[in-house]
Design a protein around this motif. Structure first.
Motif, mmCIF file in Angstrom:
data_model
loop_
_atom_site.group_PDB
_atom_site.id
_atom_site.type_symbol
_atom_site.label_atom_id
_atom_site.label_comp_id
_atom_site.label_asym_id
_atom_site.label_seq_id
_atom_site.Cartn_x
_atom_site.Cartn_y
_atom_site.Cartn_z
ATOM 1 N N ALA A 7 0.825 -1.210 0.000
ATOM 2 C CA ALA A 7 0.000 0.000 0.000
ATOM 3 C C ALA A 7 0.858 1.259 0.000
ATOM 4 N N GLU A 8 2.030 1.184 0.612
ATOM 5 C CA GLU A 8 2.940 2.321 0.650
ATOM 6 C C GLU A 8 4.269 1.898 0.034
ATOM 7 N N ALA A 9 4.736 2.654 -0.940
ATOM 8 C CA ALA A 9 6.023 2.340 -1.565
ATOM 9 C C ALA A 9 7.156 2.470 -0.555
ATOM 10 N N MET A 108 5.083 -5.479 15.941
ATOM 11 C CA MET A 108 5.669 -5.510 14.602
ATOM 12 C C MET A 108 4.593 -5.775 13.551
ATOM 13 N N LEU A 109 3.716 -6.719 13.840
ATOM 14 C CA LEU A 109 2.654 -7.087 12.896
ATOM 15 C C LEU A 109 1.731 -5.914 12.596
ATOM 16 N N ASP A 110 1.408 -5.131 13.608
ATOM 17 C CA ASP A 110 0.544 -3.975 13.425
ATOM 18 C C ASP A 110 1.121 -3.032 12.376
ATOM 19 N N SER A 116 1.960 -2.381 4.558
ATOM 20 C CA SER A 116 1.979 -3.222 3.368
ATOM 21 C C SER A 116 0.593 -3.463 2.777
ATOM 22 N N LEU A 117 -0.417 -3.593 3.615
ATOM 23 C CA LEU A 117 -1.760 -3.873 3.113
ATOM 24 C C LEU A 117 -2.677 -2.657 3.121
ATOM 25 N N GLY A 118 -2.292 -1.621 3.843
ATOM 26 C CA GLY A 118 -3.085 -0.400 3.866
ATOM 27 C C GLY A 118 -4.394 -0.517 4.623
ATOM 28 N N VAL A 119 -4.455 -1.403 5.589
ATOM 29 C CA VAL A 119 -5.671 -1.562 6.381
ATOM 30 C C VAL A 119 -5.507 -0.882 7.736
ATOM 31 N N TRP A 120 -6.633 -0.587 8.353
ATOM 32 C CA TRP A 120 -6.630 0.034 9.673
ATOM 33 C C TRP A 120 -6.028 -0.921 10.688
ATOM 34 N N THR A 121 -5.129 -0.420 11.528
ATOM 35 C CA THR A 121 -4.583 -1.202 12.640
ATOM 36 C C THR A 121 -4.652 -0.356 13.899
#
Length: 138
Positions: A7-9, A108-110, A116-121
């Motif tokens: 999601a982010e370069a 780290m996972l958050d 990388s996926l651009g989802v809300w955490t």
């Protein structure tokens, strides 16, 4: 509509800014170092290697090859999250250090999932809504 991966370069546009990926890695590495020599031939190698390989992906691969770097980060973080649950690796270590390791890996996972996926955490949400404004960073 197809989403871009990652999601982010470049995570937050700069790897030098504080990322909680680094904080989680430090927490997990502390847990690994504390228990490393407790039992001969039962070192938490997978957890330690996952953190180091994840940091390599985050700091070195992601800036030049974003899909590869993000993939390394996600895969390494998945290993780091699951490593303390493997009885053969962590069975005899103190329970509190297993929890510390899992906490570090979840932090780290958050950050990995967010960038990388651009989802809300949850931790990114708290950072953006509460911590950044409190520090006067906008």
């Amino acid at each position: 509509m197809r989403r871009q991966f990652p999601a982010e370069a470049l995570p937050d546009g700069n790897l030098a800014v504080p990322h909680h990926y680094y904080l989680g890695a430090i927490i997990l590495l502390i847990a690994v170092m504390v228990v490393w020599d407790n039992y001969p031939e039962r070192e938490p190698v997978w957890a330690g290697a996952a953190v180091l390989f994840g940091l390599y992906g985050f700091l070195s691969a992601w800036p030049r090859y974003p899909p590869l770097g993000a993939g390394i980060v996600l895969a390494s973080t998945a290993v780091a999250v699951t490593a303390p649950f493997r009885p053969a690796w962590w069975r005899r270590y103190p329970y509190r250090w297993q929890l510390v390791a899992v906490l570090g890996a979840l932090i780290m996972l958050d950050d990995a999932v967010s960038h990388s996926l651009g989802v809300w955490t949850p931790l990114d949400a708290v950072w953006k809504s509460d911590i950044r404004p409190a520090l006067g960073l906008g």
